[in-house]
Scaffold this motif. Sequence first.
Motif, PDB file in Angstrom:
ATOM      1  N   LEU A  74      -0.879  -9.384  -4.829  1.00 55.37           N
ATOM      2  CA  LEU A  74      -2.164  -9.050  -4.186  1.00 55.37           C
ATOM      3  C   LEU A  74      -3.037 -10.272  -3.942  1.00 55.37           C
ATOM      4  O   LEU A  74      -3.980 -10.205  -3.140  1.00 55.37           O
ATOM      5  N   SER A  75      -2.750 -11.381  -4.644  1.00 61.30           N
ATOM      6  CA  SER A  75      -3.584 -12.561  -4.418  1.00 61.30           C
ATOM      7  C   SER A  75      -3.282 -13.183  -3.051  1.00 61.30           C
ATOM      8  O   SER A  75      -4.048 -13.998  -2.552  1.00 61.30           O
ATOM      9  N   ASP A  76      -2.168 -12.785  -2.436  1.00 60.64           N
ATOM     10  CA  ASP A  76      -1.833 -13.231  -1.084  1.00 60.64           C
ATOM     11  C   ASP A  76      -2.281 -12.125  -0.115  1.00 60.64           C
ATOM     12  O   ASP A  76      -1.553 -11.160   0.142  1.00 60.64           O
ATOM     13  N   TRP A  77      -3.499 -12.265   0.412  1.00 62.92           N
ATOM     14  CA  TRP A  77      -4.095 -11.205   1.236  1.00 62.92           C
ATOM     15  C   TRP A  77      -3.271 -10.927   2.495  1.00 62.92           C
ATOM     16  O   TRP A  77      -3.108  -9.782   2.899  1.00 62.92           O
ATOM     17  N   GLY A  78      -2.731 -11.994   3.110  1.00 62.29           N
ATOM     18  CA  GLY A  78      -1.943 -11.825   4.341  1.00 62.29           C
ATOM     19  C   GLY A  78      -0.668 -11.047   4.062  1.00 62.29           C
ATOM     20  O   GLY A  78      -0.332 -10.092   4.784  1.00 62.29           O
ATOM     21  N   ALA A  79       0.030 -11.450   3.008  1.00 65.13           N
ATOM     22  CA  ALA A  79       1.283 -10.763   2.659  1.00 65.13           C
ATOM     23  C   ALA A  79       1.007  -9.315   2.279  1.00 65.13           C
ATOM     24  O   ALA A  79       1.788  -8.410   2.602  1.00 65.13           O
ATOM     25  N   THR A  80      -0.128  -9.069   1.593  1.00 63.53           N
ATOM     26  CA  THR A  80      -0.460  -7.696   1.188  1.00 63.53           C
ATOM     27  C   THR A  80      -0.728  -6.834   2.414  1.00 63.53           C
ATOM     28  O   THR A  80      -0.223  -5.705   2.522  1.00 63.53           O
ATOM     29  N   ALA A  81      -1.488  -7.383   3.365  1.00 61.97           N
ATOM     30  CA  ALA A  81      -1.786  -6.623   4.588  1.00 61.97           C
ATOM     31  C   ALA A  81      -0.490  -6.291   5.325  1.00 61.97           C
ATOM     32  O   ALA A  81      -0.294  -5.162   5.796  1.00 61.97           O
ATOM     33  N   ALA A  82       0.414  -7.284   5.396  1.00 66.26           N
ATOM     34  CA  ALA A  82       1.684  -7.054   6.102  1.00 66.26           C
ATOM     35  C   ALA A  82       2.527  -6.003   5.370  1.00 66.26           C
ATOM     36  O   ALA A  82       3.096  -5.106   5.999  1.00 66.26           O
ATOM     37  N   ALA A  83       2.552  -6.095   4.037  1.00 65.16           N
ATOM     38  CA  ALA A  83       3.384  -5.159   3.263  1.00 65.16           C
ATOM     39  C   ALA A  83       2.868  -3.731   3.365  1.00 65.16           C
ATOM     40  O   ALA A  83       3.643  -2.779   3.283  1.00 65.16           O
ATOM     41  N   LEU A  84       1.557  -3.577   3.558  1.00 60.87           N
ATOM     42  CA  LEU A  84       0.988  -2.219   3.573  1.00 60.87           C
ATOM     43  C   LEU A  84       0.768  -1.677   4.994  1.00 60.87           C
ATOM     44  O   LEU A  84       0.362  -0.527   5.160  1.00 60.87           O
ATOM     45  N   SER A 116      -9.626  -6.406  -3.950  1.00 58.63           N
ATOM     46  CA  SER A 116     -10.686  -5.948  -3.070  1.00 58.63           C
ATOM     47  C   SER A 116     -10.215  -5.826  -1.620  1.00 58.63           C
ATOM     48  O   SER A 116     -10.691  -4.972  -0.877  1.00 58.63           O
ATOM     49  N   SER A 117      -9.237  -6.655  -1.210  1.00 55.79           N
ATOM     50  CA  SER A 117      -8.754  -6.550   0.173  1.00 55.79           C
ATOM     51  C   SER A 117      -8.045  -5.214   0.375  1.00 55.79           C
ATOM     52  O   SER A 117      -8.154  -4.602   1.437  1.00 55.79           O
ATOM     53  N   THR A 118      -7.332  -4.745  -0.657  1.00 55.38           N
ATOM     54  CA  THR A 118      -6.642  -3.458  -0.544  1.00 55.38           C
ATOM     55  C   THR A 118      -7.658  -2.334  -0.384  1.00 55.38           C
ATOM     56  O   THR A 118      -7.476  -1.414   0.411  1.00 55.38           O
ATOM     57  N   VAL A 120     -10.612  -2.504   0.931  1.00 54.01           N
ATOM     58  CA  VAL A 120     -11.193  -2.524   2.275  1.00 54.01           C
ATOM     59  C   VAL A 120     -10.235  -1.893   3.274  1.00 54.01           C
ATOM     60  O   VAL A 120     -10.614  -1.010   4.061  1.00 54.01           O
ATOM     61  N   SER A 121      -8.948  -2.313   3.245  1.00 50.21           N
ATOM     62  CA  SER A 121      -8.049  -1.803   4.288  1.00 50.21           C
ATOM     63  C   SER A 121      -7.758  -0.320   4.089  1.00 50.21           C
ATOM     64  O   SER A 121      -7.707   0.435   5.067  1.00 50.21           O
ATOM     65  N   VAL A 122      -7.621   0.132   2.842  1.00 55.45           N
ATOM     66  CA  VAL A 122      -7.365   1.567   2.622  1.00 55.45           C
ATOM     67  C   VAL A 122      -8.595   2.377   3.030  1.00 55.45           C
ATOM     68  O   VAL A 122      -8.482   3.424   3.675  1.00 55.45           O
ATOM     69  N   ALA A 123      -9.788   1.898   2.684  1.00 57.92           N
ATOM     70  CA  ALA A 123     -11.009   2.631   3.028  1.00 57.92           C
ATOM     71  C   ALA A 123     -11.194   2.697   4.548  1.00 57.92           C
ATOM     72  O   ALA A 123     -11.595   3.734   5.089  1.00 57.92           O
ATOM     73  N   ARG A 124     -10.870   1.599   5.247  1.00 52.56           N
ATOM     74  CA  ARG A 124     -10.981   1.616   6.716  1.00 52.56           C
ATOM     75  C   ARG A 124     -10.087   2.697   7.306  1.00 52.56           C
ATOM     76  O   ARG A 124     -10.473   3.445   8.205  1.00 52.56           O
ATOM     77  N   SER A 125      -8.858   2.762   6.778  1.00 46.72           N
ATOM     78  CA  SER A 125      -7.913   3.745   7.321  1.00 46.72           C
ATOM     79  C   SER A 125      -8.339   5.165   6.957  1.00 46.72           C
ATOM     80  O   SER A 125      -8.211   6.088   7.758  1.00 46.72           O
ATOM     81  N   MET A 126      -8.890   5.370   5.739  1.00 47.96           N
ATOM     82  CA  MET A 126      -9.393   6.707   5.378  1.00 47.96           C
ATOM     83  C   MET A 126     -10.506   7.123   6.335  1.00 47.96           C
ATOM     84  O   MET A 126     -10.564   8.255   6.794  1.00 47.96           O
ATOM     85  N   LYS A 127     -11.401   6.184   6.623  1.00 47.37           N
ATOM     86  CA  LYS A 127     -12.522   6.487   7.532  1.00 47.37           C
ATOM     87  C   LYS A 127     -11.979   6.844   8.920  1.00 47.37           C
ATOM     88  O   LYS A 127     -12.398   7.841   9.528  1.00 47.37           O
ATOM     89  N   ALA A 128     -11.010   6.049   9.405  1.00 49.93           N
ATOM     90  CA  ALA A 128     -10.472   6.284  10.748  1.00 49.93           C
ATOM     91  C   ALA A 128      -9.805   7.652  10.853  1.00 49.93           C
ATOM     92  O   ALA A 128      -9.894   8.325  11.875  1.00 49.93           O
ATOM     93  N   ARG A 129      -9.156   8.102   9.796  1.00 48.18           N
ATOM     94  CA  ARG A 129      -8.465   9.405   9.839  1.00 48.18           C
ATOM     95  C   ARG A 129      -9.450  10.563   9.766  1.00 48.18           C
ATOM     96  O   ARG A 129      -9.152  11.678  10.178  1.00 48.18           O
ATOM     97  N   GLY A 130     -10.600  10.323   9.136  1.00 43.81           N
ATOM     98  CA  GLY A 130     -11.631  11.354   9.067  1.00 43.81           C
ATOM     99  C   GLY A 130     -11.359  12.478   8.091  1.00 43.81           C
ATOM    100  O   GLY A 130     -12.012  13.514   8.139  1.00 43.81           O
TER     101      GLY A 130
END
Length: 248
Positions: A74-84, A116-118, A120-130
Amino acid sequence: MGTTLCWSWILGQMEISFAGKHALVTGAGKGIGRATACSLSRCGAKVTALTRTQTDLDSLLLECPSIVPVCVDLSDWGATAAALEHAGPFDLLVNNAACAILQPFLEVIQCECEGSSTCVSVARSMKARGSGGSIVNVSSQASQCALRDHTVYCSTKAALDMLTKVMALELGPYKIRVNCVNPTVVMTEMGRIGWSDAEKASAMKSRIPLGQFAEVEDVVNSILFLLSDKSNMTSGATLPVDGGFLCC
Ligand code: NDP
């Protein structure tokens, strides 16, 4: 109502089911995260388990074959975003991964706040799905009480408590609840780093009104409660799982 009927009614009311939900658990290779991932799966959730050691994921899959593994640091934000990127969407997030580096304040050289990056990205997707969601951050009693040699740990957990409240404030309108659990010592691999010394352990236990450390199960139960619809009106809470440590 007869006694047997009464008990089955009560248990039915308390039963927690995550059927149809997809949960992401970080730090799921060991300790609290691993037990949470398995419990969520037993309660019917589809579970994606993220950690950084492949052998832990291999043994987790033997224990709980339906779990979807993600191996990334998780300390690699780019790799985490790509993996998820294609792993979601998620209804539930347990932001649990952390490590304990114990140092006196004057020797601290680096401070990282993973996870914290996880969020943010999970919360963004939850918001987008509604369709709302529930997030549990795994904090600590150390967020609210200074512990010797825990400069970075206490500070990042204090930040996590406040992050939880700000997230609850901003994400509430999208029906996303955000809470955290604040356990006392649990004798996982991390717990053993700080508390294997018998003298230190008994000094800590003497400050806990219930006189004992928490079990992994105690923390998992509180996480499941906060993830579930049994806590529908709870958001922004910091729930101690500490045998009363924080009220002293
Ligand atoms: P463990 O050390 O037993 O497990 C932590 C897990 O998180 C491991 O699988 C570890 O992987 C993983 N992890 C750590 N850093 C990363 C990273 N950068 N990327 C991906 N995975 C990572 O810890 P616990 O179960 O005890 O702790 C879980 C949570 O509970 C933590 O947030 C901790 O602060 C909190 N807590 C723990 C207490 C305790 O006494 N144990 C008390 C209060 C709170 P790897 O092993 O490969 O590094």
